[in-house]
Design a protein around this motif. Sequence first.
Motif, PDB file in Angstrom:
ATOM      1  N   MET A   1       0.838  -1.191   0.000  1.00  0.00           N
ATOM      2  CA  MET A   1       0.000   0.000   0.000  1.00  0.00           C
ATOM      3  C   MET A   1       0.881   1.252   0.000  1.00  0.00           C
ATOM      4  O   MET A   1       1.834   1.343   0.768  1.00  0.00           O
ATOM      5  CB  MET A   1      -0.914   0.006   1.233  1.00  0.00           C
ATOM      6  N   LYS A   2       0.550   2.200  -0.864  1.00  0.00           N
ATOM      7  CA  LYS A   2       1.302   3.444  -0.976  1.00  0.00           C
ATOM      8  C   LYS A   2       0.350   4.642  -0.928  1.00  0.00           C
ATOM      9  O   LYS A   2      -0.815   4.550  -1.352  1.00  0.00           O
ATOM     10  CB  LYS A   2       2.087   3.489  -2.285  1.00  0.00           C
ATOM     11  N   ILE A   3       0.855   5.748  -0.451  1.00  0.00           N
ATOM     12  CA  ILE A   3       0.090   7.001  -0.480  1.00  0.00           C
ATOM     13  C   ILE A   3       0.040   7.479  -1.921  1.00  0.00           C
ATOM     14  O   ILE A   3       1.074   7.586  -2.588  1.00  0.00           O
ATOM     15  CB  ILE A   3       0.735   8.053   0.426  1.00  0.00           C
ATOM     16  N   SER A   4      -1.147   7.759  -2.423  1.00  0.00           N
ATOM     17  CA  SER A   4      -1.312   8.120  -3.829  1.00  0.00           C
ATOM     18  C   SER A   4      -1.628   9.595  -4.047  1.00  0.00           C
ATOM     19  O   SER A   4      -1.293  10.157  -5.088  1.00  0.00           O
ATOM     20  CB  SER A   4      -2.433   7.274  -4.460  1.00  0.00           C
ATOM     21  N   HIS A   5      -2.277  10.223  -3.073  1.00  0.00           N
ATOM     22  CA  HIS A   5      -2.644  11.633  -3.261  1.00  0.00           C
ATOM     23  C   HIS A   5      -3.041  12.262  -1.933  1.00  0.00           C
ATOM     24  O   HIS A   5      -3.373  11.560  -0.974  1.00  0.00           O
ATOM     25  CB  HIS A   5      -3.813  11.769  -4.251  1.00  0.00           C
ATOM     26  N   ILE A   6      -2.979  13.569  -1.891  1.00  0.00           N
ATOM     27  CA  ILE A   6      -3.508  14.333  -0.758  1.00  0.00           C
ATOM     28  C   ILE A   6      -4.346  15.474  -1.286  1.00  0.00           C
ATOM     29  O   ILE A   6      -4.133  15.956  -2.405  1.00  0.00           O
ATOM     30  CB  ILE A   6      -2.398  14.884   0.162  1.00  0.00           C
ATOM     31  N   GLN A   7      -5.292  15.915  -0.478  1.00  0.00           N
ATOM     32  CA  GLN A   7      -6.120  17.066  -0.835  1.00  0.00           C
ATOM     33  C   GLN A   7      -6.430  17.840   0.444  1.00  0.00           C
ATOM     34  O   GLN A   7      -6.909  17.270   1.424  1.00  0.00           O
ATOM     35  CB  GLN A   7      -7.422  16.620  -1.497  1.00  0.00           C
ATOM     36  N   SER A   8      -6.166  19.126   0.441  1.00  0.00           N
ATOM     37  CA  SER A   8      -6.451  19.951   1.605  1.00  0.00           C
ATOM     38  C   SER A   8      -7.437  21.043   1.236  1.00  0.00           C
ATOM     39  O   SER A   8      -7.600  21.404   0.064  1.00  0.00           O
ATOM     40  CB  SER A   8      -5.167  20.574   2.165  1.00  0.00           C
ATOM     41  N   GLN A   9      -8.088  21.589   2.244  1.00  0.00           N
ATOM     42  CA  GLN A   9      -9.085  22.632   2.027  1.00  0.00           C
ATOM     43  C   GLN A   9      -9.209  23.470   3.282  1.00  0.00           C
ATOM     44  O   GLN A   9      -9.112  22.954   4.405  1.00  0.00           O
ATOM     45  CB  GLN A   9     -10.444  22.011   1.676  1.00  0.00           C
ATOM     46  N   ILE A  10      -9.424  24.774   3.124  1.00  0.00           N
ATOM     47  CA  ILE A  10      -9.644  25.667   4.256  1.00  0.00           C
ATOM     48  C   ILE A  10     -11.143  25.747   4.552  1.00  0.00           C
ATOM     49  O   ILE A  10     -11.958  25.920   3.644  1.00  0.00           O
ATOM     50  CB  ILE A  10      -9.098  27.077   3.967  1.00  0.00           C
ATOM     51  N   LEU A  11     -11.492  25.603   5.820  1.00  0.00           N
ATOM     52  CA  LEU A  11     -12.844  25.869   6.294  1.00  0.00           C
ATOM     53  C   LEU A  11     -12.788  27.013   7.286  1.00  0.00           C
ATOM     54  O   LEU A  11     -11.805  27.169   8.020  1.00  0.00           O
ATOM     55  CB  LEU A  11     -13.448  24.646   6.986  1.00  0.00           C
ATOM     56  N   VAL A  12     -13.837  27.821   7.330  1.00  0.00           N
ATOM     57  CA  VAL A  12     -13.969  28.875   8.331  1.00  0.00           C
ATOM     58  C   VAL A  12     -15.240  28.566   9.112  1.00  0.00           C
ATOM     59  O   VAL A  12     -16.348  28.838   8.657  1.00  0.00           O
ATOM     60  CB  VAL A  12     -14.034  30.274   7.696  1.00  0.00           C
ATOM     61  N   MET A  13     -15.050  27.986  10.299  1.00  0.00           N
ATOM     62  CA  MET A  13     -16.167  27.467  11.086  1.00  0.00           C
ATOM     63  C   MET A  13     -16.601  28.463  12.155  1.00  0.00           C
ATOM     64  O   MET A  13     -15.768  29.117  12.779  1.00  0.00           O
ATOM     65  CB  MET A  13     -15.768  26.156  11.756  1.00  0.00           C
ATOM     66  N   PRO A  14     -17.910  28.590  12.385  1.00  0.00           N
ATOM     67  CA  PRO A  14     -18.383  29.435  13.496  1.00  0.00           C
ATOM     68  C   PRO A  14     -17.835  28.915  14.818  1.00  0.00           C
ATOM     69  O   PRO A  14     -17.810  27.709  15.057  1.00  0.00           O
ATOM     70  CB  PRO A  14     -19.910  29.289  13.435  1.00  0.00           C
ATOM     71  N   GLN A  15     -17.398  29.837  15.663  1.00  0.00           N
ATOM     72  CA  GLN A  15     -16.863  29.450  16.968  1.00  0.00           C
ATOM     73  C   GLN A  15     -17.963  29.653  18.010  1.00  0.00           C
ATOM     74  O   GLN A  15     -17.922  30.572  18.821  1.00  0.00           O
ATOM     75  CB  GLN A  15     -15.609  30.262  17.301  1.00  0.00           C
ATOM     76  N   ALA A  16     -18.935  28.780  17.993  1.00  0.00           N
ATOM     77  CA  ALA A  16     -20.106  28.912  18.845  1.00  0.00           C
ATOM     78  C   ALA A  16     -19.857  28.296  20.217  1.00  0.00           C
ATOM     79  O   ALA A  16     -18.832  27.658  20.453  1.00  0.00           O
ATOM     80  CB  ALA A  16     -21.306  28.245  18.173  1.00  0.00           C
ATOM     81  N   ASP A  17     -20.813  28.475  21.119  1.00  0.00           N
ATOM     82  CA  ASP A  17     -20.788  27.812  22.413  1.00  0.00           C
ATOM     83  C   ASP A  17     -22.014  26.915  22.510  1.00  0.00           C
ATOM     84  O   ASP A  17     -23.084  27.353  22.942  1.00  0.00           O
ATOM     85  CB  ASP A  17     -20.794  28.834  23.558  1.00  0.00           C
ATOM     86  N   PRO A  18     -21.901  25.662  22.077  1.00  0.00           N
ATOM     87  CA  PRO A  18     -23.057  24.774  22.102  1.00  0.00           C
ATOM     88  C   PRO A  18     -23.396  24.250  23.491  1.00  0.00           C
ATOM     89  O   PRO A  18     -24.453  23.652  23.693  1.00  0.00           O
ATOM     90  CB  PRO A  18     -22.622  23.626  21.187  1.00  0.00           C
ATOM     91  N   LEU A  19     -22.514  24.469  24.475  1.00  0.00           N
ATOM     92  CA  LEU A  19     -22.714  23.875  25.789  1.00  0.00           C
ATOM     93  C   LEU A  19     -23.713  24.660  26.636  1.00  0.00           C
ATOM     94  O   LEU A  19     -24.599  24.087  27.262  1.00  0.00           O
ATOM     95  CB  LEU A  19     -21.372  23.771  26.524  1.00  0.00           C
ATOM     96  N   ALA A  20     -23.561  25.983  26.664  1.00  0.00           N
ATOM     97  CA  ALA A  20     -24.446  26.802  27.502  1.00  0.00           C
ATOM     98  C   ALA A  20     -25.018  27.994  26.756  1.00  0.00           C
ATOM     99  O   ALA A  20     -25.701  28.830  27.348  1.00  0.00           O
ATOM    100  CB  ALA A  20     -23.684  27.285  28.741  1.00  0.00           C
ATOM    101  N   ASN A  21     -24.709  28.101  25.457  1.00  0.00           N
ATOM    102  CA  ASN A  21     -25.217  29.198  24.633  1.00  0.00           C
ATOM    103  C   ASN A  21     -24.857  30.565  25.206  1.00  0.00           C
ATOM    104  O   ASN A  21     -25.697  31.465  25.300  1.00  0.00           O
ATOM    105  CB  ASN A  21     -26.732  29.079  24.444  1.00  0.00           C
ATOM    106  N   THR A  22     -23.577  30.723  25.592  1.00  0.00           N
ATOM    107  CA  THR A  22     -23.103  32.002  26.117  1.00  0.00           C
ATOM    108  C   THR A  22     -21.812  32.417  25.425  1.00  0.00           C
ATOM    109  O   THR A  22     -20.766  32.576  26.061  1.00  0.00           O
ATOM    110  CB  THR A  22     -22.858  31.918  27.637  1.00  0.00           C
ATOM    111  N   PRO A  23     -21.819  32.606  24.105  1.00  0.00           N
ATOM    112  CA  PRO A  23     -20.586  32.988  23.411  1.00  0.00           C
ATOM    113  C   PRO A  23     -20.168  34.410  23.753  1.00  0.00           C
ATOM    114  O   PRO A  23     -21.015  35.292  23.930  1.00  0.00           O
ATOM    115  CB  PRO A  23     -20.974  32.863  21.937  1.00  0.00           C
ATOM    116  N   GLU A  24     -18.860  34.632  23.885  1.00  0.00           N
ATOM    117  CA  GLU A  24     -18.368  35.999  24.082  1.00  0.00           C
ATOM    118  C   GLU A  24     -18.632  36.841  22.845  1.00  0.00           C
ATOM    119  O   GLU A  24     -19.010  38.008  22.940  1.00  0.00           O
ATOM    120  CB  GLU A  24     -16.854  35.975  24.358  1.00  0.00           C
ATOM    121  N   ASP A  25     -18.407  36.249  21.680  1.00  0.00           N
ATOM    122  CA  ASP A  25     -18.596  36.946  20.415  1.00  0.00           C
ATOM    123  C   ASP A  25     -19.397  36.042  19.485  1.00  0.00           C
ATOM    124  O   ASP A  25     -18.854  35.073  18.942  1.00  0.00           O
ATOM    125  CB  ASP A  25     -17.245  37.299  19.783  1.00  0.00           C
TER     126      ASP A  25
END
Length: 333
Positions: A1-25
């Motif tokens: 088995m050999k590595i044949s290819h790679i693919q990368s991508q940038i994501l910009v994800m919301p930095q939410a607070d799912p635990l208590a719904n108290t985000p600073e921003d």
Amino acid sequence: MKISHIQSQILVMPQADPLANTPEDPNAARPMVILRMGTDDGIEGIAVTFYGGATTRSLKAAVDDLGALTIGEDPLRVEAIIAKLRTAAGGSGPSGMFTLALAALDIALWDIRGKALNQPLWKLLGGARQRVPAYASGALRRHLPLDQVVTAARRLKEKGFREMKTQLALPEPTTPAKEVERMVRVREAIGPDIKLMCDINQRWRVEQAVDIGRRVEDAGVGLFWLEDVTTHDDYAGIARVNAALATPICGGELVYGIVPFRHMIEARSVDYVMIDLIRVGGITPWMKIAGMAEAFNLAVVSHVEGGEIVLPERPGLGLTFNEAAVQRFGAAA
């Protein structure tokens, strides 16, 4: 088995607070780079890296450049590939952007290994337990008003969290009395049985950490640990705080690579060694640092994760990308 290819991508994800719904921003976002590493056997390893901030495009380029050097290699020879990449990086390591990029490749290699052997990663690494407790982090931040923090702490307890982390080193103008009051109010909100940690995020000088730490102790707050009490690589200074307080000290999330952890541990700076999977360079160095901590009779904790982690039985990481989210939050390269 050999590595044949790679693919990368940038994501910009919301930095939410799912635990208590108290985000600073509510508008905060975190850029990250996701990686797919394919083999000629049709196995795909996935990974993510971040902390690039405004230089995330450079981080993606580093992932791509290093990833290109893995093409044709046997993905099961993780140590050999990592050694090759370190040599190729020259003087750009051993920390910084190189290590952040290396982390993605190392994680993807381990994902492939698990899938190739049809075993979940946690079993390949020893399989000590399948359920791992983790604390609620990110909901009790220093810039939130005290009443909002108290409400959020109660909400976390109601949701079943038995461990949670807040922050001190409050925004100016602040006083030691205000710092202590915040901790007392949070403790009163959650009761005596919840494990409560407190992160300083390197914002105190050594003498401040000793002074306020003692005041918090005298107030009977009963912290499980104080974290990053001063500059992360001032190991002698952190050791002074540790010697002065009864409260255990935690640190390490900002330490890159293996050798600096040796310096931190040898200085007897911390009681809990916090390892950031990305900043140390992936799973391979994470395990080595954990072994080093064990040799010094120190517990380790992983940075970032929250909640109770139930490790999957699926091979490799046991994770997949949410393709709808990838499409939604993907950014131009």
